[in-house]
Design an enzyme around this catalytic site. Sequence first.
Site, mmCIF file in Angstrom:
data_model
loop_
_atom_site.group_PDB
_atom_site.id
_atom_site.type_symbol
_atom_site.label_atom_id
_atom_site.label_comp_id
_atom_site.label_asym_id
_atom_site.label_seq_id
_atom_site.Cartn_x
_atom_site.Cartn_y
_atom_site.Cartn_z
ATOM 1 N N PHE A 18 35.177 46.234 -81.505
ATOM 2 C CA PHE A 18 35.941 45.352 -82.402
ATOM 3 C C PHE A 18 34.986 44.507 -83.248
ATOM 4 O O PHE A 18 33.769 44.540 -83.045
ATOM 5 C CB PHE A 18 36.850 44.452 -81.580
ATOM 6 N N SER A 256 28.350 37.276 -75.968
ATOM 7 C CA SER A 256 28.286 38.736 -76.019
ATOM 8 C C SER A 256 29.641 39.375 -75.773
ATOM 9 O O SER A 256 30.494 38.821 -75.095
ATOM 10 C CB SER A 256 27.274 39.256 -75.002
ATOM 11 N N LYS A 257 29.802 40.567 -76.349
ATOM 12 C CA LYS A 257 31.054 41.302 -76.187
ATOM 13 C C LYS A 257 31.310 41.561 -74.716
ATOM 14 O O LYS A 257 32.416 41.454 -74.230
ATOM 15 C CB LYS A 257 30.945 42.658 -76.891
ATOM 16 N N ARG A 258 30.223 41.904 -74.013
ATOM 17 C CA ARG A 258 30.387 42.340 -72.637
ATOM 18 C C ARG A 258 30.809 41.178 -71.734
ATOM 19 O O ARG A 258 31.702 41.293 -70.925
ATOM 20 C CB ARG A 258 29.065 42.938 -72.163
ATOM 21 N N GLY A 261 34.197 38.817 -73.474
ATOM 22 C CA GLY A 261 35.419 39.559 -73.793
ATOM 23 C C GLY A 261 36.244 39.040 -74.955
ATOM 24 O O GLY A 261 35.798 39.048 -76.091
#
Length: 495
Positions: A18, A256-258, A261
Amino acid sequence: MMGDSGVRVRFAPSPTGFLHIGSARTALFNWLFARHHGGTFILRIDDTDEQRSTEESMREIYDSLKWLGLEWDEGETMGGPHSPYVQSERREIYEKYVRQLLDSGNAYRCYCTPEELAAMREQARAEKRDRTYTGKCRNLAPADCQRMEAEGRKSVVRLKVPLEPIAVQDLILGDIRVEADALQDEVIVKSNGSPLYNLTSTVDDLVMGITHVIRGADHVNNMPKQVLICRALGMQPPQFAHVPLVLNSAKGEKLSKRRHGDLVSVGKYRQGGYLPEAVINFLVRLGWSYDDKTEIFSIDELIEKFDLGRVGKTNSVFDIQKLQWLNGHYIMNMDIAARTDAVIPFIEQEGLLLKTDLTPARRAWLEKIVESVGDRLTTLTDIIPQTSYFFIDDFEYDSKAVKKWWKKDSVLEILGGLRNVMAPLKTFNVDEVESAIWGYTDTNGVKRVQAMQPMRIALTGVSFGPGLFDIIELLGREKVMQRLDRAISHVNGGA
Ligand code: GLU
């Protein structure tokens, strides 16, 4: 709206997920820079990582950018003089420039095996050197190359990096000097023939006439490599501006994306009932400031005021409460009709109404509901918990409120009494209801709060919310009577 000032900037996301909130900020800074200078904003898709790139991600990035209002002048879906704007469709262009680098002696084929490279890394570690590649294939004669190719050895293409320090200038971070030992003969084409990011990005920036590369500071280490590629091609590099990172407030770690979320996806903010204006205003203040005090900026003000000189050198901290505050501010600034338009999709999505069922009368009713909520909407989705009782009859009663207000002996008598005085009312408007209810409390010596709170729970399920007389008028006689009956039967031990 193609600009003619000569300023050309690009946003070059990799479609591997995304749109990250930090990337959205990069897009915004580029867009504002282009609009401020009457320049051109280009959207380029950096999909050199074929395995991780997806169509779905590309679409989501377009949707999020459009939702934010960051329309591009050239690029994917828009076309332009440098089409195609997707790197995977530009292979021939990169091959041409790689050939030029090889022919001019600025790049060379390297046949080292993974084992040889591992040994070089090991040796560099033992000697505490940053540079790992020894330059073994730098000066191979054509005959050596032919021999190794005949042996079936695979080759990568490496840039021949001058063994001297390099000084580069960044419009935000200032002068940056990179020591010779920190540079290596960078691989620009993999053994399977795929060109790598530093090559593709540099070639595209040159070919597309990019004047300013504005991007996250996580790419600052790529700048010297890209400058060296430009020089090797005999071309003037663009100017660079690296924007400090956005950190997660809790521990100062990178957002971070990880790990974070939903907090980092632009799409999630859209689904969560945030307004694009609020998100834009929030993003711009992550790193840019006009003065020490101004927090709220319209898009037009931002276009007028935005300037790289006011982008700070330090990382900024992501503060969700500030975004919530801004969002509440922007919601409150909408007039009731616009606010109603904005909440309808969320109410509809919850299955509480169908937009197609909105007759003018029902629309007027909905506007009054939205008005009754006043300034209590931080996000558009807050409309659901705050007003769902207008749309559903069989809501649950809040157990704490029941314990506090429905356990007194007098409750049944009070709910019944209120029902009796309201049942015969003619118009059922606020004034009429109010005088009937106060008439009842005064005549029977009931404290007002002892009547209002039990009735509020009966009508809404909870002990807080908009003015009760407004709620009564909006529900109308039939529903008020039904809900009082349901409450009486509940207090009596029924359902
Ligand atoms: N594709 C890179 C990214 O998404 C962009 C790098 C650049 O702007 O040069 O981080």
